[in-house]
Design an enzyme around this catalytic site. Structure first.
Site, short mmCIF file in Angstrom:
data_model
loop_
_atom_site.label_atom_id
_atom_site.label_comp_id
_atom_site.label_asym_id
_atom_site.label_seq_id
_atom_site.Cartn_x
_atom_site.Cartn_y
_atom_site.Cartn_z
N CYS A 90 -0.75 -2.22 -0.37
CA CYS A 90 0.23 -1.13 -0.32
C CYS A 90 -0.45 0.22 -0.12
O CYS A 90 0.06 1.08 0.60
CB CYS A 90 1.06 -1.12 -1.60
SG CYS A 90 2.26 0.23 -1.71
N CYS A 179 5.03 -3.10 -9.18
CA CYS A 179 6.24 -2.28 -9.28
C CYS A 179 7.51 -3.05 -8.92
O CYS A 179 8.53 -2.93 -9.61
CB CYS A 179 6.11 -1.03 -8.41
SG CYS A 179 6.02 -1.36 -6.62
#
Length: 336
Positions: A90, A179
């Site tokens: 990410c 997350c």
């Protein structure tokens, strides 16, 4: 020098602290919150914090890009018996790339985040370097950043100690873990995202059936507890082709050769000639304690270790260090 910077901003204690530091350094700080999973509470928190900090704030939607590059990757990797590390993917593909795009549209050169790391320049090359707080150091997760990103990045949290940061906030809570799971166990998340859990066999290296499993994605390399795993045995391999979980002894998990692909290297000659390179196969936990030898292997590298690596897994990042500098990294494709 351009005294503006676009800062990745979640509204948490690290990004708020980074904002204060950059403002104290004389920068105009534009706070950019990247919406990856539709977390409305996070967006409201970030906006409120930005108002208190008296900074310009923007929110950028990257949910579709995050789904295709991170969530789908995460699910596919587990379905194929590999162990992904979504945060290391990410950072270069979503977070930092988005900050660069925002900065470019605003004609701003500098970008920054609340990560605990430094950047050092040597022989015209930029290196991710460990942060001052080694208990919080996040350099392992940033091995994929490009030279073009590093040369324009600021590192306000590099010299900062986390415990000092927490003293300045009444609410000391911070986000932990992956997350998009939002507290859900990863196997439940996989099921919710359409990953089929197909029954199969738990076998030893000889192929003898020792038990049953209900989906290879429920298991990771080194796992010693779980349905069907015999007492005293650990998962030593996951075979997606045969849908088998292979178990064995703890000793079988130590590997002296690591094959990596998908590499990002600062200086290729340095990788092949330096004699003081160490590796991390995980951000937290057991890592080899030795210098390594590295050789080319196809489009990647093979890493030779005197002190074997414990429980490496296919799909896992390997990060290469010289002292405090990250000199490269890649993804495990095999081990021996």
């Amino acid at each position: 020098m351009d005294k503006s910077v676009v800062l990745g901003f979640s509204g948490g204690i690290d990004s708020q602290t980074a904002t204060h530091i950059l403002k104290d350094m004389g920068y105009r700080v534009v706070l950019a919150t990247i919406n990856t999973i539709g977390d409305e509470a996070m967006l409201h928190k970030a906006q409120a914090a930005a108002q208190q900090l008296d900074c310009e704030w923007i929110a950028v939607d990257r949910q579709r890009l995050f789904r295709s590059n991170i969530i789908d990757y995460f699910c596919t990797e587990y379905s194929q018996g590999r162990t992904p590390a979504p945060c290391t993917r990410c950072n270069p593909l979503i977070k930092w790339q988005t900050l660069e795009e925002i900065a470019d549209t605003m004609s701003i050169y500098h970008i920054a985040t609340g990560h605990y790391f430094n950047i050092e320049q040597h022989n015209g090359q930029y290196y991710v370097a460990k942060g001052a707080d080694l208990t919080k150091d996040q350099s392992y997760y940033l091995w994929g950043l490009k030279q073009s990103t590093l040369q324009r990045a600021l590192t306000p949290m590099g010299p900062i100690i986390k415990s000092d940061v927490k003293q300045n906030f009444t609410d000391k809570s911070e986000s932990m873990g992956i997350c998009f799971l939002r507290g859900m166990h990863y196997t439940e998340y996989l099921k919710a995202n359409g990953i089929a859990m197909i029954d199969g066999n738990i076998v030893n290296e000889s192929g003898a059936i020792l038990g049953q499993h209900h989906g290879i994605a429920n298991y990771t390399i080194g796992q010693r507890r779980g349905e069907g795993i015999p007492e005293g045995q650990r998962v030593i391999a996951i075979n997606a082709t045969t849908n088998d979980i292979v178990v064995g002894s703890k000793e079988q998990l130590y590997k002296r050769k690591l094959y990596i692909d998908g590499i990002n290297i600062v200086d290729y000659n340095e990788i092949l000639t330096a004699t003081d390179i160490t590796v991390k196969i995980r951000g937290i936990g057991i890592n080899p304690n030795c210098f390594v030898n590295i050789e080319p292997h196809g489009n990647g590298l093979v890493i030779h270790l005197d002190d074997p690596a414990y429980a490496p897994a296919k799909g896992q990042p390997i990060v290469l260090y010289r002292n405090n500098l990250v000199i490269g990294g890649g993804i495990v494709v095999d081990f021996k």
